[in-house]
Design a protein around this motif. Structure first.
Motif, short mmCIF file in Angstrom:
data_model
loop_
_atom_site.label_atom_id
_atom_site.label_comp_id
_atom_site.label_asym_id
_atom_site.label_seq_id
_atom_site.Cartn_x
_atom_site.Cartn_y
_atom_site.Cartn_z
N GLU A 76 54.34 6.20 33.04
CA GLU A 76 53.82 5.40 34.17
C GLU A 76 55.84 5.31 35.35
OE1 GLU A 76 51.78 1.47 31.71
OE2 GLU A 76 54.06 1.73 31.38
N SER A 77 56.31 5.11 34.96
CA SER A 77 58.05 5.83 35.73
C SER A 77 57.49 6.29 37.17
CB SER A 77 59.19 5.56 35.18
OG SER A 77 58.85 7.32 35.05
N TYR A 78 56.55 6.68 37.71
CA TYR A 78 56.43 7.88 38.02
C TYR A 78 56.00 6.29 39.93
CZ TYR A 78 56.83 12.56 36.22
OH TYR A 78 57.06 13.41 35.81
N PRO A 79 56.26 7.24 40.37
CA PRO A 79 56.36 6.10 41.87
C PRO A 79 54.79 6.09 42.07
CG PRO A 79 57.89 7.78 42.51
CD PRO A 79 57.62 7.95 41.13
N ASP A 80 54.36 7.54 41.99
CA ASP A 80 52.92 7.49 42.54
C ASP A 80 51.98 7.94 41.17
OD1 ASP A 80 50.92 9.42 43.09
OD2 ASP A 80 51.78 10.15 44.77
N GLU A 81 51.15 6.67 41.34
CA GLU A 81 50.35 6.40 40.20
C GLU A 81 48.92 7.10 39.86
OE1 GLU A 81 46.80 3.29 39.44
OE2 GLU A 81 48.49 2.79 39.95
N MET A 82 48.80 8.25 41.22
CA MET A 82 48.37 10.07 41.26
C MET A 82 48.46 10.80 40.42
SD MET A 82 45.25 10.89 41.27
CE MET A 82 43.45 10.23 42.81
N GLU A 83 50.02 11.04 40.93
CA GLU A 83 50.65 11.50 39.88
C GLU A 83 51.01 11.74 38.25
OE1 GLU A 83 55.31 14.01 40.60
OE2 GLU A 83 54.84 12.12 41.78
N ALA A 84 50.95 9.96 38.17
CA ALA A 84 51.46 10.34 36.83
C ALA A 84 50.28 9.67 35.57
CB ALA A 84 51.95 7.99 36.80
N SER A 85 49.07 9.81 36.81
CA SER A 85 48.04 9.89 35.81
C SER A 85 47.53 11.44 35.87
CB SER A 85 46.67 9.08 37.09
OG SER A 85 45.59 9.52 36.25
N GLY A 114 43.38 -1.05 23.87
CA GLY A 114 44.36 0.04 22.73
C GLY A 114 44.59 0.63 24.00
N LEU A 115 44.12 1.12 24.63
CA LEU A 115 44.80 2.40 25.47
C LEU A 115 45.16 1.58 26.47
CD1 LEU A 115 42.17 5.16 25.43
CD2 LEU A 115 44.62 5.57 24.87
N LYS A 116 46.59 2.08 26.93
CA LYS A 116 46.70 0.83 28.82
C LYS A 116 46.29 2.16 29.55
CE LYS A 116 51.84 1.41 27.26
NZ LYS A 116 52.84 0.63 27.90
N PRO A 117 45.88 0.81 30.74
CA PRO A 117 45.03 1.40 31.16
C PRO A 117 44.99 2.56 32.65
CG PRO A 117 45.36 -1.64 31.57
CD PRO A 117 47.07 -0.24 31.03
N LEU A 118 46.40 2.72 32.27
CA LEU A 118 46.49 4.34 33.42
C LEU A 118 46.24 5.53 32.60
CD1 LEU A 118 47.87 5.32 35.82
CD2 LEU A 118 49.97 5.59 34.28
N VAL A 119 46.71 5.29 31.37
CA VAL A 119 45.98 6.26 30.14
C VAL A 119 45.05 6.50 30.16
CG1 VAL A 119 46.19 7.11 27.82
CG2 VAL A 119 47.93 5.93 29.29
#
Length: 77
Positions: free
Chosen positions: A18-27, A57-62
């Motif tokens: 989640e600390s990555y500035p780019d959400e697509m890269e984080a995903s 229970g999973l984070k939305p990004l996960v």
């Protein structure tokens, strides 16, 4: 392995990325991590859990990462 433990572990991975500035890269990196470091049986159990419990229970990004990369994460048959 219990599904609740897998959810906790997946969320911990998500917290790191989640600390990555780019959400697509984080995903992408979440999916890459699961593919590289989780046994096929763990990934299969998590995918089964998502199908049954809709990812409760999973984070939305996960959840988004797993959904977008499901084919890559599904163990070969």
């Amino acid at each position: 392995m219990q599904a609740d433990h897998l959810v906790t572990m997946a969320n911990q991975i998500g917290t790191f990325f989640e600390s990555y500035p780019d959400e697509m890269e984080a995903s992408t990196e979440i999916a890459n991590h699961l593919k590289r470091f989780w046994a096929p049986s763990m990934r299969s159990r998590l995918l089964e859990y998502i199908d049954i419990e809709r990812g409760a229970g999973l984070k939305p990004l996960v959840l988004a990462s797993i959904s977008a990369n499901r084919e890559q994460l599904a163990p070969a048959r």
